[in-house]
Design a protein around this motif. Structure first.
Motif, PDB file in Angstrom:
ATOM      1  N   SER A  46      -0.713   0.068  -8.784  1.00  0.00           N
ATOM      2  CA  SER A  46      -0.011  -0.883  -7.926  1.00  0.00           C
ATOM      3  C   SER A  46      -0.932  -2.026  -7.519  1.00  0.00           C
ATOM      4  O   SER A  46      -2.149  -1.885  -7.490  1.00  0.00           O
ATOM      5  CB  SER A  46       0.559  -0.185  -6.696  1.00  0.00           C
ATOM      6  OG  SER A  46      -0.468   0.426  -5.959  1.00  0.00           O
ATOM      7  N   ARG A  58       3.788  -4.802  -1.838  1.00  0.00           N
ATOM      8  CA  ARG A  58       3.186  -4.250  -3.048  1.00  0.00           C
ATOM      9  C   ARG A  58       4.189  -4.171  -4.174  1.00  0.00           C
ATOM     10  O   ARG A  58       5.392  -4.194  -3.963  1.00  0.00           O
ATOM     11  CB  ARG A  58       2.587  -2.881  -2.785  1.00  0.00           C
ATOM     12  CG  ARG A  58       3.589  -1.775  -2.687  1.00  0.00           C
ATOM     13  CD  ARG A  58       2.940  -0.442  -2.543  1.00  0.00           C
ATOM     14  NE  ARG A  58       3.370   0.388  -3.647  1.00  0.00           N
ATOM     15  CZ  ARG A  58       2.969   1.592  -3.864  1.00  0.00           C
ATOM     16  NH1 ARG A  58       2.114   2.146  -3.066  1.00  0.00           N
ATOM     17  NH2 ARG A  58       3.396   2.281  -4.876  1.00  0.00           N
ATOM     18  N   LEU A  60       4.569  -2.295  -8.341  1.00  0.00           N
ATOM     19  CA  LEU A  60       4.023  -1.355  -9.313  1.00  0.00           C
ATOM     20  C   LEU A  60       3.619  -2.070 -10.597  1.00  0.00           C
ATOM     21  O   LEU A  60       4.261  -3.042 -11.010  1.00  0.00           O
ATOM     22  CB  LEU A  60       5.048  -0.269  -9.621  1.00  0.00           C
ATOM     23  CG  LEU A  60       5.408   0.644  -8.449  1.00  0.00           C
ATOM     24  CD1 LEU A  60       6.492   1.628  -8.871  1.00  0.00           C
ATOM     25  CD2 LEU A  60       4.186   1.381  -7.948  1.00  0.00           C
ATOM     26  N   TYR A  67       3.193  -6.818 -13.416  1.00  0.00           N
ATOM     27  CA  TYR A  67       3.699  -6.448 -12.103  1.00  0.00           C
ATOM     28  C   TYR A  67       4.553  -7.592 -11.562  1.00  0.00           C
ATOM     29  O   TYR A  67       4.464  -8.741 -12.031  1.00  0.00           O
ATOM     30  CB  TYR A  67       2.554  -6.140 -11.124  1.00  0.00           C
ATOM     31  CG  TYR A  67       1.794  -7.367 -10.678  1.00  0.00           C
ATOM     32  CD1 TYR A  67       2.135  -8.029  -9.504  1.00  0.00           C
ATOM     33  CD2 TYR A  67       0.747  -7.872 -11.435  1.00  0.00           C
ATOM     34  CE1 TYR A  67       1.450  -9.160  -9.099  1.00  0.00           C
ATOM     35  CE2 TYR A  67       0.062  -9.008 -11.041  1.00  0.00           C
ATOM     36  CZ  TYR A  67       0.413  -9.646  -9.876  1.00  0.00           C
ATOM     37  OH  TYR A  67      -0.257 -10.769  -9.480  1.00  0.00           O
TER      38      TYR A  67
END
Length: 150
Positions: A46, A58, A60, A67
């Protein structure tokens, strides 16, 4: 009764003015990119943004190293960035499913991504004080590729 109406009208106008000056909510952006380590994509984990307004967002990391993080506060200054590589789940901690074969019905779920190879990263990249990574989000969409070094 008239002074009360006049007072309400003034407070209403003042509140409307404040809303117009402040805008209709905080500005946010979507940040996308690819995480690499030693020139190769990081295959899971992450990316975490520690924003200057104390928000933490955040996203992944996919198997291709890409991401995407939506709703990142925009225009508030630099955000500290960390990258964490998730470790594999030990065999005894995962529940295995034995689904009967399906004909014309739903397909079984894809294998757990924790089965794939993991890219071990130096621990400093997981610590906000030590990562050395930061980005300023000042647009609606920003591409921020992260190239980690040993």
């Amino acid at each position: 009764m008239r002074p009360l109406r006049s007072l309400r009208a003034r407070w209403g106008a003042l509140a409307l003015g404040c809303l117009l000056v402040a805008g209709c909510g905080a500005k946010t952006a979507t940040v996308t990119g690819q995480v690499t380590y030693k020139g190769k994509p990081v295959t899971g984990g992450s990316v975490v943004f520690y924003c200057s307004d104390k928000q933490i967002v955040r996203g992944l990391i996919g198997p291709d190293g890409r991401y995407s993080i939506p709703n990142v506060p925009s225009g508030i200054g630099p955000a500290t960035v960390t990258v964490q590589s998730h470790t594999r789940v030990p065999e005894g901690f995962r529940m295995k499913q034995q689904l009967p074969p399906s004909v014309g019905g739903p397909t079984p779920p894809a294998p757990d991504r924790t089965d794939g190879p993991r890219t071990p990263l130096p621990l400093r990249y997981a610590q906000p004080e030590e990562s050395g990574l930061s980005v300023t989000v000042d647009r609606d969409h920003l591409t921020y590729d992260i190239d980690l070094k040993p």
